[in-house]
Design an enzyme around this catalytic site. Sequence first.
Site, short mmCIF file in Angstrom:
data_model
loop_
_atom_site.label_atom_id
_atom_site.label_comp_id
_atom_site.label_asym_id
_atom_site.label_seq_id
_atom_site.Cartn_x
_atom_site.Cartn_y
_atom_site.Cartn_z
N CYS A 167 -0.51 2.85 0.14
CA CYS A 167 -0.77 2.88 -1.29
C CYS A 167 0.40 2.24 -2.04
CB CYS A 167 -0.98 4.32 -1.75
SG CYS A 167 -2.22 5.21 -0.77
N ASP A 220 2.75 3.55 -3.86
CA ASP A 220 4.01 4.27 -3.83
C ASP A 220 4.20 5.15 -2.59
OD1 ASP A 220 4.63 3.60 -6.71
OD2 ASP A 220 2.80 4.78 -6.97
#
Length: 391
Positions: free
Chosen positions: A319, A321
Amino acid sequence: MNAIDPTAGLTVWAEIDLDALEHNVRTLRARAPKSDLMAVVKADAYGHGLLPVARAAVRAGAGWLGVAQFAEAFALRDAGITTRLLTWLSVPGSDFAGAVRRDIDLSASATWTLYAIAATARQQGRTARVHLKVDTGLGRGGAYGTDWPALLDHARLLEAEGVISVVGIWTHFAFADAPEHPTVLTQQDTFFEAVALAEKVGLRPEVRHLANSAATLVHPSAHADLVRPGIAIYGLSPVPQVADDFDLRPVMTLRARLALVKRVPAGQGISYGHVYRPEVDTSIALVPLGYADGIPRNATNVGPVRIGDYRSTIAGRVCMDQFVVDLGPQGSAVAGDVVTLFGAGPDEPTAQDWADATDTISYEIVSRIGARVPRLWRGGSEDETEGGVEA
C-alpha cells in the site's frame, strides 16, 4: 552510561555505512590503478545522501564527482566541495552561468550546448571546461555519426577563441553489464576512433572516459584516463550474473519497526484486493513502509523481509504507507520489533534479492527510497540523522 539509540522513536530508517562506501571506492581504484576515479553521486547518491557520500568518496580517493543535473552540482559546490565535478544533462535555458561561475565541468553533445556555454563564458570573462560526448552505439546522449566531426569543428573554433577548453571526451556503454556482449568492444573501438579524430583537428583532452561500474570491474581495456563507477561504490554488483562479489560491501540497510501484530483466521483476505489468504490460522504484522517510501508495488506477495530469525515475504498488496507480513502460526513478534527489508548482515535479504523478486535492478531498489525515510550515516566523519517527515 548507555549510548543513545538513534533509531529510538523512528518507524523507518535507512542506515548508510560510509566506511563500507570508502572501502568500495578504494577497491574500485585498485581495479583501475592507472586511471583516476569519478564517483557518480547523482540522484542523491543513489538514495544514500548526496553530501555525506560525496565527502566520503573524496576521502577514499575519488578525484572527480559526477552528477546528472545542475542542481546536484550546485549543491556540492555550495557545500564547499571543491573536487573536480562534471554534470551532463542540460536543456536550452539551463543555468550555464551558475555552472561556469562555480567551476563545474559541463558536457556537450550538440552545437547548441557549446554555444550556450561559450556565451556564458564570454560574459564572465572565463574559460569553461567542456567534455564532448560521442554516441558510440548506446543511442541515447552524445553526438552520433556525422554530428561528431561537426561538433569537433565548432569546439575547436570556440577553444581557439579561449571561451571553452575541451578537457574531456566521453561515451557510455549499452551492454557493459553483459561482459561477453560484442557491442562492448565495438563501442570501445568506435570511442577511440572518435578521440583520434578529435586529436587530428587539434583538440587535446585531459581525460578520456567510458567505463561505468561494470566496465570498471570487468573490462580493463576500457579504463582509459578516468573510470566512472556508480552503483558499485554503493556495494552492489552491476553484473549480478557473475559469481563474484568483487569485494564490494553493501552500503544501505533499510529497516522499520512493526506497528501491529495480530491473529487472523485461515482464509482471511489480507490487504487491498485480498490477493493473499493464509491457509491456516496465523499471525500477521504491519510494517509502516509503502510505495510512497519507494517500496515497489509489484513487491506484492514477493518482497523479502527478515524479522528476528524469521525470514518471510510480503503478504498481500503493498500500500502507499504500509504492507503486511505473515508471521506464521507460531509467530512471536510484537509491535516495535525491527524488520529488515534489505542489508548486508548474515541471512538478511539484499537489494539484489529485491531486484530479482520485482524484476528490476538493484540501482532502482536503493535509489527510489523516498525522502521521508530518515538516513542514519555511520563511519567516516559523518554521524548524523537526516529526519524525514512522517505522514
